[in-house]
Design a protein around this motif. Sequence first.
Motif, PDB file in Angstrom:
ATOM      1  N   THR A  60     -55.697 -50.843  98.034  1.00  0.00           N
ATOM      2  CA  THR A  60     -56.742 -51.838  98.247  1.00  0.00           C
ATOM      3  C   THR A  60     -56.453 -52.725  99.451  1.00  0.00           C
ATOM      4  O   THR A  60     -57.378 -53.291 100.038  1.00  0.00           O
ATOM      5  CB  THR A  60     -56.918 -52.718  96.999  1.00  0.00           C
ATOM      6  N   ASP A  61     -55.177 -52.848  99.826  1.00  0.00           N
ATOM      7  CA  ASP A  61     -54.851 -53.626 101.022  1.00  0.00           C
ATOM      8  C   ASP A  61     -55.453 -52.982 102.263  1.00  0.00           C
ATOM      9  O   ASP A  61     -55.972 -53.672 103.151  1.00  0.00           O
ATOM     10  CB  ASP A  61     -53.330 -53.760 101.187  1.00  0.00           C
ATOM     11  N   LEU A  62     -55.396 -51.661 102.324  1.00  0.00           N
ATOM     12  CA  LEU A  62     -55.997 -50.943 103.446  1.00  0.00           C
ATOM     13  C   LEU A  62     -57.512 -51.137 103.461  1.00  0.00           C
ATOM     14  O   LEU A  62     -58.112 -51.365 104.515  1.00  0.00           O
ATOM     15  CB  LEU A  62     -55.656 -49.461 103.356  1.00  0.00           C
ATOM     16  N   GLN A  63     -58.110 -51.063 102.281  1.00  0.00           N
ATOM     17  CA  GLN A  63     -59.559 -51.268 102.181  1.00  0.00           C
ATOM     18  C   GLN A  63     -59.938 -52.665 102.676  1.00  0.00           C
ATOM     19  O   GLN A  63     -60.887 -52.829 103.452  1.00  0.00           O
ATOM     20  CB  GLN A  63     -60.002 -51.091 100.729  1.00  0.00           C
ATOM     21  N   ARG A  64     -59.177 -53.663 102.245  1.00  0.00           N
ATOM     22  CA  ARG A  64     -59.457 -55.040 102.652  1.00  0.00           C
ATOM     23  C   ARG A  64     -59.259 -55.211 104.155  1.00  0.00           C
ATOM     24  O   ARG A  64     -60.060 -55.878 104.825  1.00  0.00           O
ATOM     25  CB  ARG A  64     -58.538 -56.001 101.885  1.00  0.00           C
ATOM     26  N   THR A  65     -58.215 -54.598 104.697  1.00  0.00           N
ATOM     27  CA  THR A  65     -57.964 -54.683 106.139  1.00  0.00           C
ATOM     28  C   THR A  65     -59.113 -54.084 106.932  1.00  0.00           C
ATOM     29  O   THR A  65     -59.564 -54.662 107.934  1.00  0.00           O
ATOM     30  CB  THR A  65     -56.651 -53.971 106.501  1.00  0.00           C
ATOM     31  N   MET A  66     -59.607 -52.933 106.495  1.00  0.00           N
ATOM     32  CA  MET A  66     -60.726 -52.306 107.183  1.00  0.00           C
ATOM     33  C   MET A  66     -61.973 -53.197 107.137  1.00  0.00           C
ATOM     34  O   MET A  66     -62.727 -53.276 108.111  1.00  0.00           O
ATOM     35  CB  MET A  66     -61.048 -50.942 106.565  1.00  0.00           C
ATOM     36  N   MET A  67     -62.181 -53.876 106.025  1.00  0.00           N
ATOM     37  CA  MET A  67     -63.317 -54.789 105.923  1.00  0.00           C
ATOM     38  C   MET A  67     -63.170 -55.946 106.913  1.00  0.00           C
ATOM     39  O   MET A  67     -64.121 -56.328 107.605  1.00  0.00           O
ATOM     40  CB  MET A  67     -63.444 -55.341 104.502  1.00  0.00           C
TER      41      MET A  67
END
Length: 403
Positions: free
Chosen positions: A63-70
């Motif tokens: 989810t950290d990657l998902q948040r970073t992409m956002m």
Amino acid sequence: MIFNTYETIALACLVLLLGYFLVKRVRLLSRFNIPEPVVGGFLVALILTIVHQIWGMSFTFDTDLQRTMMLVFFSSIGLSANFARLVKGGKPLIIFLIAAGVLIAIQNTVGIFGSMALGLDPAYGLIAGSVTLTGGHGTGAAWAEILTEEFGIPGALELAMACATFGLVFGGIIGGPVASFLLRRLHKQEIPEDENVDDVEEVFEKPVYRRKINTRSIIETVTMMSICLFVGQYLDELTKGGAWRLPTFVWCLFTGVIIRNSLTHLFKFKVADESIDVLGTVALSIFLAIALISLKLWELADLALPVFILLVIQVGVMASFAILVTYRMMGKDYDAVVLSAGHCGFGLGATPTAVANMQAITSHYGPSHKAFLIVPMVGAFFIDLLNNSLLKVFLSLASYLHA
């Protein structure tokens, strides 16, 4: 099963390639302009659900990657926001914000009185209203705690996440069909021809680019985006718990706006818009892919039937509102079509879904500068302020009816 960062991004990219392949091969998907990340992500989410139901396996992604992409995506929106273009938003931006506010009021009215008609506490109507639909997962999580304290609703957080998930999926699904329906109303000459497009001004409108990008422009863009993320997270920590508390992505967006306009208007530096477009679109696609494969669709199956009925009604309300209200208020032209598709995205799901909906339209029919100027600004910032303000009014109404 837990997927680490590398495994998550590898799967997300494969999901995107699957989406591109299916949209190109399946005419129905192309005809209704369904975004590629939604197609690939939803299909993989279905497969993972079947695996869960048969073998009891659950899947967790980074989810950290998902948040970073956002955050990268919203930073790119800010870096693309030239004040000279923002001024052009003017009156249409205000009109679109009014339309969004009217939808919020309708969603909560339908939710509250619909829940009562189905024998539920009116608070359930807020959860199946703008709390999770216009608000998304973040607003849903925040308000679930409040509604639990106010009404004592059991499992409010889980229900909010399930409703937000439902909205995210259908926000990406209905945008294309709504736009296709509206496009049939337009005379052919009203749709801009692709070959006449000035690609210098394209911002997230078409994922196909004609201008060259090079190593230096990429490094400049990555530097600016990194500063946006750093400053955005710092401001989030600084304002946490205070009156100025805003979501991190809003701080990243604002930082991008300041950097872009300082460089452009004070230092006369030419920002590489094409590099921002490419990196921002990549971040958006990866974010949506991870968000969709992370969906636990079996949680939707556990929704109580009345809440599910409410959500289905809300989807119909959103589609009808986009066709009958948003399209008309925004001028009944090609820009209005793209804006209506975008409204479906963040009216049920989230701003990245709205942008993906609009990209699906503009990649076929040509750019819409007005839509790509207005929707990210309204969906990323103004809508959260408006939604939370109106929710306080409807919370009072729900409390009165609850008593």
